[in-house]
Design a protein around this motif. Structure first.
Motif, PDB file in Angstrom:
ATOM      1  N   ASN A  96      96.034  88.288   3.562  1.00  0.00           N
ATOM      2  CA  ASN A  96      95.229  87.850   4.626  1.00  0.00           C
ATOM      3  C   ASN A  96      96.018  88.108   6.051  1.00  0.00           C
ATOM      4  N   ALA A  97      95.685  88.597   7.045  1.00  0.00           N
ATOM      5  CA  ALA A  97      96.701  88.856   8.198  1.00  0.00           C
ATOM      6  C   ALA A  97      95.674  88.081   9.525  1.00  0.00           C
ATOM      7  N   GLU A  98      96.403  87.378  10.100  1.00  0.00           N
ATOM      8  CA  GLU A  98      95.861  86.913  11.550  1.00  0.00           C
ATOM      9  C   GLU A  98      96.445  87.958  12.567  1.00  0.00           C
ATOM     10  N   LEU A  99      95.694  88.785  13.092  1.00  0.00           N
ATOM     11  CA  LEU A  99      96.259  89.935  13.825  1.00  0.00           C
ATOM     12  C   LEU A  99      95.523  90.237  14.992  1.00  0.00           C
ATOM     13  N   THR A 100      95.911  90.871  16.166  1.00  0.00           N
ATOM     14  CA  THR A 100      95.193  91.417  17.280  1.00  0.00           C
ATOM     15  C   THR A 100      95.253  92.964  17.021  1.00  0.00           C
ATOM     16  N   PRO A 101      94.109  93.335  17.113  1.00  0.00           N
ATOM     17  CA  PRO A 101      93.911  95.060  17.335  1.00  0.00           C
ATOM     18  C   PRO A 101      94.208  95.365  18.642  1.00  0.00           C
ATOM     19  N   TYR A 102      94.389  96.589  18.826  1.00  0.00           N
ATOM     20  CA  TYR A 102      94.405  96.932  20.350  1.00  0.00           C
ATOM     21  C   TYR A 102      92.865  96.966  21.013  1.00  0.00           C
ATOM     22  N   TYR A 103      91.678  97.012  20.209  1.00  0.00           N
ATOM     23  CA  TYR A 103      90.554  97.219  20.618  1.00  0.00           C
ATOM     24  C   TYR A 103      89.560  95.921  20.989  1.00  0.00           C
ATOM     25  N   ARG A 104      90.319  94.913  20.403  1.00  0.00           N
ATOM     26  CA  ARG A 104      89.591  93.474  20.444  1.00  0.00           C
ATOM     27  C   ARG A 104      90.524  92.533  20.327  1.00  0.00           C
ATOM     28  N   GLY A 105      90.084  90.952  20.354  1.00  0.00           N
ATOM     29  CA  GLY A 105      90.732  89.961  20.289  1.00  0.00           C
ATOM     30  C   GLY A 105      91.117  89.731  18.967  1.00  0.00           C
ATOM     31  N   PRO A 106      92.135  88.551  18.647  1.00  0.00           N
ATOM     32  CA  PRO A 106      92.463  88.241  17.382  1.00  0.00           C
ATOM     33  C   PRO A 106      91.604  87.753  16.615  1.00  0.00           C
ATOM     34  N   GLY A 107      91.654  87.830  15.203  1.00  0.00           N
ATOM     35  CA  GLY A 107      91.041  87.870  14.008  1.00  0.00           C
ATOM     36  C   GLY A 107      91.575  87.733  12.751  1.00  0.00           C
ATOM     37  N   ASP A 108      91.005  87.231  11.712  1.00  0.00           N
ATOM     38  CA  ASP A 108      91.390  87.373  10.394  1.00  0.00           C
ATOM     39  C   ASP A 108      90.929  88.620   9.802  1.00  0.00           C
ATOM     40  N   TYR A 109      91.971  88.960   8.894  1.00  0.00           N
ATOM     41  CA  TYR A 109      91.635  90.336   8.041  1.00  0.00           C
ATOM     42  C   TYR A 109      92.019  90.108   6.671  1.00  0.00           C
ATOM     43  N   TRP A 110      91.489  90.971   5.845  1.00  0.00           N
ATOM     44  CA  TRP A 110      91.550  90.639   4.461  1.00  0.00           C
ATOM     45  C   TRP A 110      91.508  92.078   3.867  1.00  0.00           C
ATOM     46  N   GLY A 111      92.568  92.090   2.755  1.00  0.00           N
ATOM     47  CA  GLY A 111      92.377  93.141   1.820  1.00  0.00           C
ATOM     48  C   GLY A 111      91.427  92.880   0.751  1.00  0.00           C
ATOM     49  N   LYS A 112      91.341  94.020   0.186  1.00  0.00           N
ATOM     50  CA  LYS A 112      90.307  94.159  -0.927  1.00  0.00           C
ATOM     51  C   LYS A 112      90.773  93.617  -2.455  1.00  0.00           C
ATOM     52  N   GLY A 113      92.121  93.114  -2.490  1.00  0.00           N
ATOM     53  CA  GLY A 113      92.517  92.299  -3.576  1.00  0.00           C
ATOM     54  C   GLY A 113      93.218  93.086  -4.544  1.00  0.00           C
ATOM     55  N   THR A 114      93.955  92.681  -5.605  1.00  0.00           N
ATOM     56  CA  THR A 114      94.588  93.034  -6.792  1.00  0.00           C
ATOM     57  C   THR A 114      94.716  92.214  -7.633  1.00  0.00           C
ATOM     58  N   LEU A 115      94.283  92.568  -8.960  1.00  0.00           N
ATOM     59  CA  LEU A 115      94.112  91.544 -10.103  1.00  0.00           C
ATOM     60  C   LEU A 115      95.451  91.494 -10.637  1.00  0.00           C
ATOM     61  N   VAL A 116      95.902  89.999 -10.842  1.00  0.00           N
ATOM     62  CA  VAL A 116      97.013  90.000 -11.888  1.00  0.00           C
ATOM     63  C   VAL A 116      96.489  89.021 -12.904  1.00  0.00           C
ATOM     64  N   THR A 117      96.852  89.723 -14.175  1.00  0.00           N
ATOM     65  CA  THR A 117      96.407  88.961 -15.348  1.00  0.00           C
ATOM     66  C   THR A 117      97.889  88.548 -16.222  1.00  0.00           C
ATOM     67  N   VAL A 118      97.841  87.328 -16.398  1.00  0.00           N
ATOM     68  CA  VAL A 118      99.122  86.880 -17.056  1.00  0.00           C
ATOM     69  C   VAL A 118      98.649  86.407 -18.745  1.00  0.00           C
ATOM     70  N   SER A 119      98.932  87.110 -19.773  1.00  0.00           N
ATOM     71  CA  SER A 119      98.354  87.020 -20.897  1.00  0.00           C
ATOM     72  C   SER A 119      99.462  87.590 -21.946  1.00  0.00           C
ATOM     73  N   SER A 120      99.612  86.905 -23.084  1.00  0.00           N
ATOM     74  CA  SER A 120     100.301  87.629 -24.118  1.00  0.00           C
ATOM     75  C   SER A 120      99.511  88.464 -25.133  1.00  0.00           C
TER      76      SER A 120
END
Length: 120
Positions: A96-120
């Motif tokens: 997640n990033a709170e950022l300001t693009p050149y073309y609009r005001g500030p906002g919250d932006y999200w990535g699509k995610g990456t899976l972490v699996t912890v297992s033996s």
């Protein structure tokens, strides 16, 4: 447009380590806070760690002492070093990033995610 792209997820054994990266790209004027959230199967998304542009950090109690968040402002990239991983850390991790693009005001932006699996 702005994009956040995560990488570094995968399968790891309990006690192991992984390092996640998230790069923000596009028409970005400035980035304030960046952070990592996670969502386990059947659960709500929860905050893992955040870091301000000045480097101040905060962590969920469940990951304190095991995870470290950092960022490279020159590369618009945030990292999450995860050590001593536990099965309960298994989740999709979102950037997640709170950022300001050149073309609009500030906002919250999200990535699509990456899976972490912890297992033996």
């Amino acid at each position: 447009q702005v994009q956040l792209v995560e990488s570094g997820g995968g399968l790891v054994q309990p006690g192991g380590s992984l390092r996640l990266s998230c790069a923000a790209s596009g028409s970005i004027f400035s980035i304030n806070a960046m952070g990592w959230y996670r969502q386990a199967p059947g659960k709500q998304r929860e905050l893992v760690a955040t870091i301000t542009s000045g480097g101040s950090t905060s962590y969920a109690d469940s990951v304190k002492g095991r995870f470290t968040i950092s960022r490279d402002n020159a590369k618009n990239t945030v990292y999450l070093q995860m050590n001593s991983l536990k099965p309960e850390d298994t989740a999709v991790y979102y950037c997640n990033a709170e950022l300001t693009p050149y073309y609009r005001g500030p906002g919250d932006y999200w990535g699509k995610g990456t899976l972490v699996t912890v297992s033996s």
